[in-house]
Design an enzyme around this catalytic site. Sequence first.
Site, mmCIF file in Angstrom:
data_model
loop_
_atom_site.group_PDB
_atom_site.id
_atom_site.type_symbol
_atom_site.label_atom_id
_atom_site.label_comp_id
_atom_site.label_asym_id
_atom_site.label_seq_id
_atom_site.Cartn_x
_atom_site.Cartn_y
_atom_site.Cartn_z
ATOM 1 N N GLY A 14 -49.951 54.649 14.539
ATOM 2 C CA GLY A 14 -50.556 53.589 13.919
ATOM 3 C C GLY A 14 -50.383 52.777 13.074
ATOM 4 O O GLY A 14 -51.156 51.564 12.928
ATOM 5 N N GLY A 15 -49.586 53.144 11.897
ATOM 6 C CA GLY A 15 -49.466 52.253 10.606
ATOM 7 C C GLY A 15 -49.433 51.230 10.638
ATOM 8 O O GLY A 15 -49.745 50.772 10.126
ATOM 9 N N ASP A 34 -43.065 56.850 20.992
ATOM 10 C CA ASP A 34 -43.440 57.720 20.339
ATOM 11 C C ASP A 34 -43.624 59.381 21.167
ATOM 12 O O ASP A 34 -44.049 59.003 22.638
ATOM 13 C CB ASP A 34 -44.519 57.681 19.343
ATOM 14 C CG ASP A 34 -43.895 58.466 17.813
ATOM 15 O OD1 ASP A 34 -43.729 58.071 17.243
ATOM 16 O OD2 ASP A 34 -43.300 59.821 18.384
ATOM 17 N N GLU A 58 -33.874 56.214 23.752
ATOM 18 C CA GLU A 58 -33.119 55.882 24.837
ATOM 19 C C GLU A 58 -33.175 55.809 25.845
ATOM 20 O O GLU A 58 -31.967 55.623 26.449
ATOM 21 C CB GLU A 58 -31.587 57.236 23.809
ATOM 22 C CG GLU A 58 -32.318 58.655 24.032
ATOM 23 C CD GLU A 58 -32.489 58.855 22.848
ATOM 24 O OE1 GLU A 58 -32.406 60.264 22.375
ATOM 25 O OE2 GLU A 58 -33.262 58.628 22.356
ATOM 26 N N CYS A 79 -36.767 60.293 9.273
ATOM 27 C CA CYS A 79 -36.103 60.630 8.449
ATOM 28 C C CYS A 79 -35.263 61.382 7.927
ATOM 29 O O CYS A 79 -34.187 61.526 6.904
ATOM 30 C CB CYS A 79 -37.211 59.665 6.730
ATOM 31 S SG CYS A 79 -38.385 61.292 6.984
#
Length: 435
Positions: A14-15, A34, A58, A79
């Site tokens: 939740g950043g 997520d 997707e 990442c």
Amino acid sequence: METLRVLELYSGIGGMQYALKQSGISGQVVAAIDINTTANQVYRHNFPDTPLWNRTIEGISLDEFKNLQFDMILMSPPCQPFTRLGRQRGIADPRTKSFLYILNLLPRLSQLPRFILLENVKGFESSSARQYFVQILMECGYIFQEVGIPNSRLRYFLMAKISTESICSNSKDLQMSPLTAETESSVEPSLSSPQKPVTSSLEKEEGMEDCVLYKLETANDAQRKLNQNRNLSIRQIQDFLEPQENDDMDQYLVPSDVLLRYALILDIVKPICRRSICFTKGYGRYVEGTGSVLQCYLETEIESVFKNLDQFSEEEKLQQLQGLKLRYFTPREVANIMGFPKSFSFPDQIPTRQRYKLLGNSLNVVVVTKLLHQLLSKWVSPSTRSCRECRSWRNVSSAPPDYSLRASRNVYTFVLKSGCPRKRNAHLFVYVEGH
């Protein structure tokens, strides 16, 4: 301004939503998405009223996305395909599948989102995924400018906006100065080839006694750390610590086997320091480059401990090192440094190692707050007129009021004037804005 409908992709803990709330922008997260079940437990614990979809991106249809009618996308895609330690396969990496799916859907939406903010790691800026992302943005009418600066832990931010107005800042808020890049030493320490500690001729200053090269460092390493600790605009580590009298702090002490094996590559900071290295998902599990450790007993000089350490027996080494009372930062302290508010918490059932991992995969709330504020602010200046042909700004002279703008060889960076003592918090690698 009307309430913005926000779609939070790769929502993690939740950043992004915390940054949205702290920015003062009137926004409502209409869906957070997520597939990490542990991260979703933390997210739901802190935002019980936000619709949370535990689904693959997707697997969500175009019609479902259209029904959300969102004005903004906040996202931090995986990442791993872009990190320096990985294979850097970009769009050939299957972990980019969901991101590519989003890009393919974007032009097909009934109404394009007015704002987009993307966060990722260094490496994204030179990836095939970034190239494709830029292509889609241009085709959809977004324009942007990318600027950056090398630092020890780079983060990539991309901000895009569809609007009829240019954005700039009052020039009196900017501070132009030559840029001195802060880079890590090119010499990587190796466990297989230990070196003897060496001493430096660097001048000592009050509170900076540990500038002596007591570990596997170069003179540049020590000078860089000294310069960081001199930066009075950055708050001290002690401002982010939990009360040290807590009885459970002993559980965070660095274990004896880690001290004996990895003492020479630990990044040790004191409460008065104004720097620390980036906390990664491997903090508490791995040692090198995963985060700093805190020296709690300050009566002992670090120099005296590491001087001739290699000449002692293991028992004597351990006794010397334990005298510093080194400990890991607690998950709460890491969250503090990353700008999470006091109201943020973990469910009791989440173990410490998982908390470190979730925080390491998150982002800095303070930085994103500033970026969101800039993205939705309305400043106009002739110096930020866009070039219709190249779809980029010739000059970047706009920055949030709390940033200074530095330039070198036509490369720019926004630097927080007041921030956390964590390297990735102080510099924004890429700042992009479009209309």
